[in-house]
Design a protein around this motif. Structure first.
Motif, mmCIF file in Angstrom:
data_model
loop_
_atom_site.group_PDB
_atom_site.id
_atom_site.type_symbol
_atom_site.label_atom_id
_atom_site.label_comp_id
_atom_site.label_asym_id
_atom_site.label_seq_id
_atom_site.Cartn_x
_atom_site.Cartn_y
_atom_site.Cartn_z
ATOM 1 N N ALA A 32 0.836 -1.199 0.000
ATOM 2 C CA ALA A 32 0.000 0.000 0.000
ATOM 3 C C ALA A 32 0.873 1.252 0.000
ATOM 4 N N ARG A 33 0.235 2.384 -0.295
ATOM 5 C CA ARG A 33 0.962 3.652 -0.266
ATOM 6 C C ARG A 33 -0.013 4.823 -0.162
ATOM 7 N N ASN A 34 0.539 5.983 0.218
ATOM 8 C CA ASN A 34 -0.189 7.247 0.173
ATOM 9 C C ASN A 34 -0.032 7.818 -1.224
ATOM 10 N N GLN A 35 -1.139 8.282 -1.801
ATOM 11 C CA GLN A 35 -1.083 8.820 -3.150
ATOM 12 C C GLN A 35 -2.273 9.745 -3.386
ATOM 13 N N TYR A 36 -2.027 10.849 -4.097
ATOM 14 C CA TYR A 36 -3.130 11.714 -4.503
ATOM 15 C C TYR A 36 -3.890 11.017 -5.633
ATOM 16 N N ILE A 37 -5.206 10.883 -5.474
ATOM 17 C CA ILE A 37 -6.063 10.266 -6.483
ATOM 18 C C ILE A 37 -7.090 11.299 -6.939
ATOM 19 N N ALA A 38 -6.982 11.714 -8.195
ATOM 20 C CA ALA A 38 -7.881 12.731 -8.745
ATOM 21 C C ALA A 38 -9.283 12.167 -8.944
ATOM 22 N N SER A 39 -10.275 13.023 -8.874
ATOM 23 C CA SER A 39 -11.641 12.567 -9.146
ATOM 24 C C SER A 39 -11.916 12.505 -10.646
ATOM 25 N N ARG A 40 -11.137 13.279 -11.440
ATOM 26 C CA ARG A 40 -11.302 13.270 -12.894
ATOM 27 C C ARG A 40 -9.925 13.289 -13.577
ATOM 28 N N PRO A 41 -9.219 12.155 -13.557
ATOM 29 C CA PRO A 41 -7.904 12.101 -14.210
ATOM 30 C C PRO A 41 -8.056 11.856 -15.716
ATOM 31 N N PRO B 288 3.679 -22.518 -11.180
ATOM 32 C CA PRO B 288 2.549 -22.605 -12.101
ATOM 33 C C PRO B 288 1.494 -23.641 -11.701
ATOM 34 N N ALA B 289 1.771 -24.439 -10.684
ATOM 35 C CA ALA B 289 0.800 -25.431 -10.221
ATOM 36 C C ALA B 289 -0.373 -24.778 -9.484
ATOM 37 N N TYR B 290 -0.213 -23.505 -9.101
ATOM 38 C CA TYR B 290 -1.256 -22.806 -8.350
ATOM 39 C C TYR B 290 -1.818 -21.652 -9.176
ATOM 40 N N GLU B 291 -3.108 -21.370 -8.959
ATOM 41 C CA GLU B 291 -3.772 -20.292 -9.697
ATOM 42 C C GLU B 291 -3.586 -18.937 -9.019
ATOM 43 N N THR B 292 -3.715 -17.879 -9.812
ATOM 44 C CA THR B 292 -3.682 -16.518 -9.284
ATOM 45 C C THR B 292 -4.945 -16.268 -8.467
ATOM 46 N N ALA B 293 -4.770 -15.684 -7.287
ATOM 47 C CA ALA B 293 -5.905 -15.304 -6.436
ATOM 48 C C ALA B 293 -6.131 -13.806 -6.616
ATOM 49 N N SER B 294 -7.389 -13.380 -6.599
ATOM 50 C CA SER B 294 -7.664 -11.959 -6.744
ATOM 51 C C SER B 294 -8.934 -11.573 -5.994
ATOM 52 N N GLN B 295 -9.015 -10.297 -5.723
ATOM 53 C CA GLN B 295 -10.237 -9.697 -5.199
ATOM 54 C C GLN B 295 -10.317 -8.277 -5.733
ATOM 55 N N PHE B 296 -11.523 -7.712 -5.714
ATOM 56 C CA PHE B 296 -11.716 -6.386 -6.303
ATOM 57 C C PHE B 296 -12.779 -5.618 -5.550
ATOM 58 N N ASN B 297 -12.840 -4.328 -5.868
ATOM 59 C CA ASN B 297 -13.779 -3.431 -5.225
ATOM 60 C C ASN B 297 -13.982 -2.219 -6.131
ATOM 61 N N TRP B 298 -15.226 -1.767 -6.274
ATOM 62 C CA TRP B 298 -15.492 -0.492 -6.932
ATOM 63 C C TRP B 298 -15.394 0.593 -5.881
ATOM 64 N N ASP B 299 -14.791 1.700 -6.208
ATOM 65 C CA ASP B 299 -14.604 2.775 -5.242
ATOM 66 C C ASP B 299 -14.667 4.118 -5.957
ATOM 67 N N TYR B 300 -14.616 5.191 -5.192
ATOM 68 C CA TYR B 300 -14.643 6.522 -5.787
ATOM 69 C C TYR B 300 -13.693 7.458 -5.046
ATOM 70 N N SER B 301 -13.272 8.511 -5.733
ATOM 71 C CA SER B 301 -12.348 9.493 -5.189
ATOM 72 C C SER B 301 -13.000 10.870 -5.206
ATOM 73 N N THR B 302 -12.795 11.596 -4.118
ATOM 74 C CA THR B 302 -13.255 12.985 -4.068
ATOM 75 C C THR B 302 -12.127 13.937 -4.453
ATOM 76 N N GLY B 303 -10.968 13.376 -4.857
ATOM 77 C CA GLY B 303 -9.837 14.199 -5.266
ATOM 78 C C GLY B 303 -8.996 14.621 -4.085
ATOM 79 N N ARG B 304 -8.316 13.667 -3.456
ATOM 80 C CA ARG B 304 -7.438 13.946 -2.315
ATOM 81 C C ARG B 304 -6.419 12.825 -2.179
ATOM 82 N N THR B 305 -5.575 12.898 -1.159
ATOM 83 C CA THR B 305 -4.581 11.861 -0.905
ATOM 84 C C THR B 305 -5.221 10.733 -0.099
#
Length: 107
Positions: free
Chosen positions: A4-13, A80-97
């Motif tokens: 993980a990290r801190n990052q500015y995420i724009a609402s309209r990039p 290669p004997a094991y499969e990739t595991a994944s998870q996901f989420n829809w999210d939104y940004s108000t334009g901040r870090t």
């Protein structure tokens, strides 16, 4: 452990905006609590059993429409004997870090 990290995420990039965090990690065979740390919608979590070995751990945010992002986390085993595991989420940004990504601890 964290991917993980801190990052500015724009609402309209730019339309093709994408940001990823990558790590190569070694895990012991065990059950893990794997949690996504998102932007505004909070977290999502699942328990997962992982075999001993090396994994590519990738978290990405992909812009989809004004303010909306698709967040993914993947654990891709080097064995290669094991499969990739994944998870996901829809999210939104108000334009901040944000502190975003995922973390895992033995369950």
């Amino acid at each position: 452990m964290y991917n993980a990290r801190n990052q500015y995420i724009a609402s309209r990039p730019t339309p093709d905006a994408r940001s990823c965090i990558n790590r190569h990690i070694y895990l012991a065979a065990d059950w893990y609590a794997w949690r996504l740390s998102g932007l505004e919608s909070g977290t999502s979590e699942r328990d997962i059993y992982l075999a001993t070995g090396w994994y590519q751990w990738q978290d990405c945010l992909t812009y989809s429409s004004p303010g909306d992002y698709y967040q993914t986390s993947q654990l891709d085993p080097d064995d290669p004997a094991y499969e990739t595991a994944s998870q996901f989420n829809w999210d939104y940004s108000t334009g901040r870090t944000y502190y975003w990504g995922s973390w895992m601890i033995p369950a």
